[in-house]
Design a protein around this motif. Structure first.
Motif, PDB file in Angstrom:
ATOM      1  N   ARG A  65       1.805  42.807  21.554  1.00 16.32           N
ATOM      2  CA  ARG A  65       1.919  42.242  22.967  1.00 16.32           C
ATOM      3  C   ARG A  65       2.123  43.303  23.833  1.00 16.32           C
ATOM      4  NH1 ARG A  65       7.286  41.559  21.091  1.00 16.32           N
ATOM      5  NH2 ARG A  65       8.933  42.433  22.637  1.00 16.32           N
ATOM      6  N   THR A  66       1.850  43.507  25.035  1.00 17.77           N
ATOM      7  CA  THR A  66       1.940  44.309  26.200  1.00 17.77           C
ATOM      8  C   THR A  66       1.908  43.476  27.492  1.00 17.77           C
ATOM      9  OG1 THR A  66       0.934  46.408  26.908  1.00 17.77           O
ATOM     10  CG2 THR A  66      -0.668  44.675  26.458  1.00 17.77           C
ATOM     11  N   TYR A  67       2.307  44.295  28.249  1.00 15.50           N
ATOM     12  CA  TYR A  67       2.305  43.737  29.615  1.00 15.50           C
ATOM     13  C   TYR A  67       1.127  44.356  30.683  1.00 15.50           C
ATOM     14  CZ  TYR A  67       6.862  42.274  28.457  1.00 15.50           C
ATOM     15  OH  TYR A  67       7.943  41.817  27.815  1.00 15.50           O
ATOM     16  N   ALA A  68       0.298  43.284  31.092  1.00 13.35           N
ATOM     17  CA  ALA A  68      -1.012  43.662  31.706  1.00 13.35           C
ATOM     18  C   ALA A  68      -0.618  44.309  33.191  1.00 13.35           C
ATOM     19  CB  ALA A  68      -1.751  42.562  32.012  1.00 13.35           C
ATOM     20  N   MET A  69      -1.488  44.948  33.495  1.00 11.03           N
ATOM     21  CA  MET A  69      -1.517  45.720  34.886  1.00 11.03           C
ATOM     22  C   MET A  69      -2.635  44.817  35.778  1.00 11.03           C
ATOM     23  SD  MET A  69      -1.216  49.698  33.945  1.00 11.03           S
ATOM     24  CE  MET A  69      -1.268  50.024  35.735  1.00 11.03           C
ATOM     25  N   ASN A  70      -2.510  45.105  37.028  1.00  6.32           N
ATOM     26  CA  ASN A  70      -3.775  44.770  37.833  1.00  6.32           C
ATOM     27  C   ASN A  70      -5.160  45.235  37.597  1.00  6.32           C
ATOM     28  OD1 ASN A  70      -5.235  43.051  39.741  1.00  6.32           O
ATOM     29  ND2 ASN A  70      -4.155  44.120  41.568  1.00  6.32           N
ATOM     30  N   ASP A  71      -5.669  44.928  36.483  1.00  3.09           N
ATOM     31  CA  ASP A  71      -7.068  45.787  36.068  1.00  3.09           C
ATOM     32  C   ASP A  71      -8.244  44.679  36.086  1.00  3.09           C
ATOM     33  OD1 ASP A  71      -8.984  47.453  35.018  1.00  3.09           O
ATOM     34  OD2 ASP A  71      -7.767  47.859  32.957  1.00  3.09           O
TER      35      ASP A  71
ATOM     36  N   PHE B 213      15.115  27.215  31.375  1.00  3.84           N
ATOM     37  CA  PHE B 213      14.512  28.710  30.859  1.00  3.84           C
ATOM     38  C   PHE B 213      13.364  28.689  29.885  1.00  3.84           C
ATOM     39  CE2 PHE B 213      18.953  28.898  32.332  1.00  3.84           C
ATOM     40  CZ  PHE B 213      18.766  29.778  33.359  1.00  3.84           C
ATOM     41  N   PRO B 214      12.527  29.267  29.991  1.00  2.00           N
ATOM     42  CA  PRO B 214      11.459  29.076  28.971  1.00  2.00           C
ATOM     43  C   PRO B 214      11.768  29.793  27.591  1.00  2.00           C
ATOM     44  CG  PRO B 214      10.792  30.971  30.786  1.00  2.00           C
ATOM     45  CD  PRO B 214      12.143  29.969  31.232  1.00  2.00           C
ATOM     46  N   SER B 215      11.223  29.037  26.721  1.00  2.00           N
ATOM     47  CA  SER B 215      11.747  29.544  25.300  1.00  2.00           C
ATOM     48  C   SER B 215      11.316  31.112  24.911  1.00  2.00           C
ATOM     49  CB  SER B 215      11.086  28.551  24.102  1.00  2.00           C
ATOM     50  OG  SER B 215       9.777  28.758  24.193  1.00  2.00           O
ATOM     51  N   GLY B 216      10.177  31.633  25.769  1.00  2.00           N
ATOM     52  CA  GLY B 216       9.623  32.997  25.295  1.00  2.00           C
ATOM     53  C   GLY B 216       9.147  33.174  23.946  1.00  2.00           C
ATOM     54  N   GLY B 217       8.778  32.056  23.376  1.00  3.40           N
ATOM     55  CA  GLY B 217       8.430  32.143  21.625  1.00  3.40           C
ATOM     56  C   GLY B 217       7.107  33.108  21.713  1.00  3.40           C
ATOM     57  N   ALA B 218       6.150  32.800  22.815  1.00  2.85           N
ATOM     58  CA  ALA B 218       4.972  33.455  22.652  1.00  2.85           C
ATOM     59  C   ALA B 218       4.970  35.127  23.055  1.00  2.85           C
ATOM     60  CB  ALA B 218       3.738  32.789  23.621  1.00  2.85           C
ATOM     61  N   GLN B 219       6.064  34.915  23.930  1.00  9.73           N
ATOM     62  CA  GLN B 219       6.154  36.496  24.451  1.00  9.73           C
ATOM     63  C   GLN B 219       6.944  37.521  23.386  1.00  9.73           C
ATOM     64  OE1 GLN B 219       8.214  36.275  28.268  1.00  9.73           O
ATOM     65  NE2 GLN B 219       6.761  34.628  29.105  1.00  9.73           N
ATOM     66  N   ASN B 220       7.649  36.426  22.675  1.00 13.29           N
ATOM     67  CA  ASN B 220       8.670  37.385  21.735  1.00 13.29           C
ATOM     68  C   ASN B 220       7.721  37.510  20.378  1.00 13.29           C
ATOM     69  OD1 ASN B 220      10.646  37.711  23.447  1.00 13.29           O
ATOM     70  ND2 ASN B 220      11.570  35.509  22.749  1.00 13.29           N
ATOM     71  N   ALA B 221       6.647  37.122  20.350  1.00 12.00           N
ATOM     72  CA  ALA B 221       5.823  37.384  19.080  1.00 12.00           C
ATOM     73  C   ALA B 221       4.916  38.577  19.090  1.00 12.00           C
ATOM     74  CB  ALA B 221       4.724  36.258  18.880  1.00 12.00           C
ATOM     75  N   GLY B 222       4.997  39.662  17.862  1.00 17.29           N
ATOM     76  CA  GLY B 222       4.296  40.693  17.728  1.00 17.29           C
ATOM     77  C   GLY B 222       5.218  41.818  18.122  1.00 17.29           C
ATOM     78  N   THR B 223       4.519  43.146  17.866  1.00 19.25           N
ATOM     79  CA  THR B 223       5.111  44.114  18.329  1.00 19.25           C
ATOM     80  C   THR B 223       4.894  44.767  19.643  1.00 19.25           C
ATOM     81  OG1 THR B 223       4.907  45.071  15.960  1.00 19.25           O
ATOM     82  CG2 THR B 223       5.430  46.773  17.711  1.00 19.25           C
ATOM     83  N   SER B 224       5.649  45.259  20.546  1.00 20.93           N
ATOM     84  CA  SER B 224       5.326  45.750  21.911  1.00 20.93           C
ATOM     85  C   SER B 224       4.755  46.833  21.877  1.00 20.93           C
ATOM     86  CB  SER B 224       6.652  45.712  22.784  1.00 20.93           C
ATOM     87  OG  SER B 224       6.317  46.051  23.890  1.00 20.93           O
ATOM     88  N   ILE B 225       3.478  47.165  22.489  1.00 21.51           N
ATOM     89  CA  ILE B 225       2.734  48.641  22.646  1.00 21.51           C
ATOM     90  C   ILE B 225       2.543  48.672  24.175  1.00 21.51           C
ATOM     91  CG2 ILE B 225       1.896  48.104  20.192  1.00 21.51           C
ATOM     92  CD1 ILE B 225      -0.729  47.202  21.640  1.00 21.51           C
TER      93      ILE B 225
END
Length: 654
Positions: free
Chosen positions: A87-93, A40-52
């Motif tokens: 951090r945020t989750y990108a759309m198909n933009d 399983f990926p550690s997710g360290g980069a994904q867990n960094a910062g505040t989610s917006i």
């Protein structure tokens, strides 16, 4: 070194070091966990910062407050101008890149990382490896051989081999049963030098059955045989053969003999063999198929077509009457050795064996203690010595004195003292006269055993007790002694009636009445001591009735005979009551004296009672002379003597 020292133990014999096995197992478990986590990926980069939200991210880009972004798969992380991470989750933009470049945002991208080839192979191979591990465990258990507690050791023998490391026992450790030891000495000589007897055509005995009461030393005697002969010793209980599944016990019997053959010559000791060797086909319902199959297999192994040379079966039981006749015949158990309770000389030797481990005071005499413990088995004597040592330790003593042995003997024979029990003065007076009545009748009955001790301290379920001990071991009882015992048993009740009156007789004589009635019933129905009934046995057979037969079946009894037996029992018991009344009426002054001394001192020895009756000083410190319980000049209530057959006495008059 003897043969027992060469047997492979649990730490050798090719089984490896158990500590190293445990270490390798834990290392393998930790490595498997590490590989599993790495999937399983550690997710360290994904867990960094505040989610917006994504819309807020676009607004901040247009405002120019976003400094840089990192695009990885569908996750965008970055840093604002004030240094705050988000951090945020990108759309198909498709226009996102143009917006970022227009706002002057530094863009970095990271490709989506998939599992490595090793991780992929591990995931695919996990079910197969799990199946192989389970199969390896099952096969290893099946090939373990002799693992009675393993997964596949259902039908394996549970016999345990005792080696010299667990404590060698010899005949020097077995005392008090010389006859039984001599019977088994020949088996030891067989095992040491079989050619000595083979020259004359003698064969080694197949088995020996040790019969005796619990605690007489049957197991110790079997271990002594193995220790003297220096051969392996397998021990197992009869209950270890029987299971709820039919056929398991027979399988364990076969496996036990297979193990014994590998260690021959050896001794196999089966304790409590009556658990598996009971009479076949007995009982009101169907027989126990599992137990009977186990017994059949044991019979075949002991005396079948294959001779088990060098294997001697020694079994122990305290119920030889329930064993199957096929098990007792010569060729299986060639010898039946009775292990009795020791006599006084045997008790002296047993006490000396156990006293070697205890620091003794100079006043301890093994013969005196042995004389005061008739009927004690070897286990009882060992418990006596242990109780005395514990009492001395509680008192902080360094040596165990005769006082501790006396207290331990009283505790074992009469129960622990109940000094916390609160008795009123009237109850103490009643108990003192009750016990004094027993003692006075015992003193004036020539056939009675001498008094050892009298006490009014509650012990067990009794409020007081008079303890008598025989001067020597007795193996039969005469008629005069039985009549004396009946009179002594009734002495307590008669003393209460004489002193306190007919209406004040208490229930304290219930145990005495039960003892006297049981003795009178045996005299009439078992021992032929009633002229009216005659020398005919009318008692019910003792022992269990499931055997289908009895060694001593009672004679058929009519109603008239039953009435005659009841009348004879009543006559004999009432005869003891009359003898006790005659003695206490004649020696009522001694009754007062002894009861007063019991109230003063609570416990008196037999010698002190004799000196007290003779008018001598007891030699104990006291505030004054022994005080009488009934004031001088007080009239003693009288009871009317029965004429002819015993009837209810009239109430005591003034």
């Amino acid at each position: 070194m003897n043969d027992n020292d060469k047997q492979p133990g649990p730490d050798n014999g090719g089984n490896g070091n158990p500590w190293m096995k445990s270490l390798l197992i834990w290392v393998g478990i930790l490595m498997a966990l590490a590989l599993f986590v790495s999937l399983f990926p550690s997710g360290g980069a994904q867990n960094a910062g505040t989610s917006i939200p994504y819309s807020a991210f676009l607004d901040r880009v247009e405002e120019g407050s976003v400094k840089d972004v990192n695009v990885a798969a569908n996750v965008i992380t970055g840093t604002q101008s004030n240094g705050e991470k988000f951090r945020t989750y990108a759309m198909n933009d498709p226009q996102l890149t143009q917006r970022l470049r227009k706002a002057g945002v530094s863009i970095t991208a990271r490709p989506e990382e998939g599992p490595s080839i090793w991780q992929y192979m591990l995931v695919q191979a996990l079910p197969f490896l799990l199946f192989l591990g389970i199969a390896f465990f099952v096969v290893r258990q099946m090939q373990k051989g002799g693992g009675a507690n393993g997964a596949m050791g259902f039908g394996k023998s549970r016999a345990r081999m005792l080696t010299q490391k667990e404590g060698k026992v010899t005949f020097d450790d077995v005392a008090g049963i010389d006859e039984a030891r001599e019977e088994l000495q020949e088996i030891v000589e067989f095992l040491k030098d079989p050619t000595k007897f083979a020259r004359l055509g003698g064969k080694i005995p197949k088995g020996a059955l040790l019969v005796g009461s619990p605690g007489t030393g049957k197991t110790l005697l079997a271990r002594a045989i193995a220790g003297e002969a220096g051969v392996p010793f397998f021990t197992i209980s009869g209950s270890d053969f029987v299971e709820m599944f039919v056929g398991v016990g027979a399988s364990r019997v076969r496996d036990m003999f297979e193990q014994a053959k590998k260690s021959a010559p050896c001794i196999v000791f089966i304790d409590e063999i009556d658990a598996v060797g009971r009479h076949r086909g007995a009982g009101l319902g169907n027989g126990n198929d599992e137990r009977e199959q186990t017994l059949n297999q044991l019979l075949v192994e002991m005396d079948g077509f294959e001779a088990n040379e060098g294997i001697i079966i020694i079994a122990a039981t305290n119920r030889p009457d329930v064993l199957d006749p096929a098990l007792l015949r010569p060729g299986r158990f060639d010898r039946q050795v009775v292990v009795p309770r020791p006599d006084i000389e045997g008790r002296i030797k047993i006490l000396q064996v156990h006293m070697k481990k205890v620091p003794l005071a100079p006043d301890v005499d093994a013969r005196t203690i042995a004389r005061g413990t008739p009927g004690f088995s070897g286990a009882d004597l060992a418990n006596l010595v242990n109780e005395a040592a514990l009492m001395a330790a509680r008192k902080g003593k360094r040596l165990v004195a005769n006082l501790e042995f006396e207290e331990a003997k009283d505790k074992v024979m009469m129960g622990a003292e109940r000094r916390s029990m609160v008795m009123t003065d009237d109850e103490k007076r009643m108990t003192a006269y009750h016990e004094a009545g027993h003692a006075i009748v015992s003193i004036h009955e020539p056939a009675s055993d001498p008094i050892h001790k009298a006490t009014i301290i509650p012990r067990g379920r009794a409020l007081g007790m008079v303890m008598r001990l025989p001067e020597r071991d007795s193996y039969s009882y005469h008629r005069d002694k039985m009549y004396a015992n009946l009179a002594v048993a009734m002495g307590g009740r008669v003393a209460e009636e004489i002193i306190f009156g007919y209406d004040k007789v208490s229930s304290g004589a219930s145990g005495d009445i039960q003892q006297a009635t049981s003795l009178a019933r045996d005299m009439v129905t078992r021992w032929g001591m009633s002229d009216a009934v005659g020398p005919v046995e009318y008692a019910e057979p003792q022992g269990e009735s499931f055997l289908g037969y009895s060694q001593s079946a009672p004679a058929r009894m009519s109603n008239k005979t039953a009435e005659l037996i009841d009348s004879e029992i009543k006559r004999i018991v009432e005869g003891g009551l009359t003898r006790a009344r005659d003695v206490l009426t004649e020696h009522v002054d001694q009754l007062h004296t002894l009861a007063g001394a019991l109230l003063e001192y609570e416990t008196l020895s037999g010698d002190e009672i004799k000196r007290l009756i003779a008018g001598e000083d007891l030699g104990r410190p006291t505030d004054g002379p022994t005080r009488p319980v009934v004031a001088a000049g007080t009239s003693i209530p009288k009871t009317r003597r029965p004429q002819g057959p015993f009837g209810q006495p009239s109430p005591a008059g003034a």
